[in-house]
Design a protein around this motif. Sequence first.
Motif, PDB file in Angstrom:
ATOM      1  N   ALA A   1      58.013  46.577  50.996  1.00  0.00           N
ATOM      2  CA  ALA A   1      58.160  47.714  50.098  1.00  0.00           C
ATOM      3  C   ALA A   1      57.069  47.707  49.032  1.00  0.00           C
ATOM      4  O   ALA A   1      56.750  46.670  48.461  1.00  0.00           O
ATOM      5  CB  ALA A   1      59.537  47.678  49.443  1.00  0.00           C
ATOM      6  N   LEU A   2      56.496  48.868  48.793  1.00  0.00           N
ATOM      7  CA  LEU A   2      55.456  48.990  47.777  1.00  0.00           C
ATOM      8  C   LEU A   2      56.066  48.916  46.383  1.00  0.00           C
ATOM      9  O   LEU A   2      57.195  49.360  46.167  1.00  0.00           O
ATOM     10  CB  LEU A   2      54.722  50.320  47.935  1.00  0.00           C
ATOM     11  CG  LEU A   2      54.003  50.558  49.262  1.00  0.00           C
ATOM     12  CD1 LEU A   2      53.382  51.943  49.278  1.00  0.00           C
ATOM     13  CD2 LEU A   2      52.949  49.493  49.494  1.00  0.00           C
ATOM     14  N   LYS A   3      55.301  48.381  45.449  1.00  0.00           N
ATOM     15  CA  LYS A   3      55.740  48.281  44.058  1.00  0.00           C
ATOM     16  C   LYS A   3      54.571  48.592  43.143  1.00  0.00           C
ATOM     17  O   LYS A   3      53.417  48.586  43.563  1.00  0.00           O
ATOM     18  CB  LYS A   3      56.258  46.878  43.763  1.00  0.00           C
ATOM     19  CG  LYS A   3      57.514  46.520  44.547  1.00  0.00           C
ATOM     20  CD  LYS A   3      58.112  45.218  44.046  1.00  0.00           C
ATOM     21  CE  LYS A   3      59.276  44.797  44.893  1.00  0.00           C
ATOM     22  NZ  LYS A   3      60.500  45.491  44.650  1.00  0.00           N
TER      23      LYS A   3
ATOM     24  N   VAL B   1      53.108  57.645  46.158  1.00  0.00           N
ATOM     25  CA  VAL B   1      53.914  58.810  45.774  1.00  0.00           C
ATOM     26  C   VAL B   1      52.998  59.999  45.489  1.00  0.00           C
ATOM     27  O   VAL B   1      53.268  61.122  45.927  1.00  0.00           O
ATOM     28  CB  VAL B   1      54.812  58.484  44.559  1.00  0.00           C
ATOM     29  CG1 VAL B   1      55.434  59.740  43.978  1.00  0.00           C
ATOM     30  CG2 VAL B   1      55.891  57.487  44.951  1.00  0.00           C
ATOM     31  N   ARG B   2      51.896  59.763  44.771  1.00  0.00           N
ATOM     32  CA  ARG B   2      50.932  60.841  44.496  1.00  0.00           C
ATOM     33  C   ARG B   2      50.309  61.356  45.796  1.00  0.00           C
ATOM     34  O   ARG B   2      50.150  62.560  45.993  1.00  0.00           O
ATOM     35  CB  ARG B   2      49.837  60.345  43.552  1.00  0.00           C
ATOM     36  CG  ARG B   2      50.247  60.386  42.112  1.00  0.00           C
ATOM     37  CD  ARG B   2      49.079  60.079  41.182  1.00  0.00           C
ATOM     38  NE  ARG B   2      49.563  59.197  40.131  1.00  0.00           N
ATOM     39  CZ  ARG B   2      49.390  57.887  40.087  1.00  0.00           C
ATOM     40  NH1 ARG B   2      48.688  57.271  40.995  1.00  0.00           N
ATOM     41  NH2 ARG B   2      49.909  57.173  39.109  1.00  0.00           N
TER      42      ARG B   2
ATOM     43  N   ALA C   1      57.946  55.762  54.050  1.00  0.00           N
ATOM     44  CA  ALA C   1      56.533  55.371  54.039  1.00  0.00           C
ATOM     45  C   ALA C   1      56.248  54.294  52.991  1.00  0.00           C
ATOM     46  O   ALA C   1      55.337  53.486  53.167  1.00  0.00           O
ATOM     47  CB  ALA C   1      55.652  56.591  53.787  1.00  0.00           C
ATOM     48  N   CYS C   2      57.043  54.269  51.934  1.00  0.00           N
ATOM     49  CA  CYS C   2      56.861  53.269  50.881  1.00  0.00           C
ATOM     50  C   CYS C   2      57.563  51.952  51.222  1.00  0.00           C
ATOM     51  O   CYS C   2      57.485  50.987  50.468  1.00  0.00           O
ATOM     52  CB  CYS C   2      57.351  53.809  49.544  1.00  0.00           C
ATOM     53  SG  CYS C   2      56.286  55.125  48.904  1.00  0.00           S
ATOM     54  N   GLY C   3      58.243  51.909  52.353  1.00  0.00           N
ATOM     55  CA  GLY C   3      58.834  50.669  52.841  1.00  0.00           C
ATOM     56  C   GLY C   3      60.257  50.397  52.408  1.00  0.00           C
ATOM     57  O   GLY C   3      60.745  49.279  52.554  1.00  0.00           O
TER      58      GLY C   3
END
Length: 125
Positions: free
Chosen positions: A2-4, A12-13, A26-28
Amino acid sequence: MALKGAELLAKVREMSDATKTDLVTACGYVTTRRSGRRQVNFTTFYEALLQAKGLSIGEAVGKGGRKLSYLAKVQGNGNLLIGRAYTEKLDLKPGDEFIIKLGRRQIRLVPVGAEDDMGTEEQET
């Protein structure tokens, strides 16, 4: 994975036109259940997004300073007990009324008079 932090904000942008489900996936923020069914973890995603933006909603603490688990078990007599720490956190008072919404293996309590914007299959009981 997961992205952080900055990576999450950048993704997100980048995906500003994507659906919420596609963005979270997509962000995991997806887990696979034992049954093989995938579950999209919206709450975990939004908490990470708030943290990436420098905001914190804080950890919930119950009686005795213990961290709230946000889990409940059906008791032997069939009752489902929520607990005082949770009702206090929501500032619920004795006599507050709720509509019980039943979905597929889920229960949601909606305060009487509140708008229900979840839009899933449920039944009132």
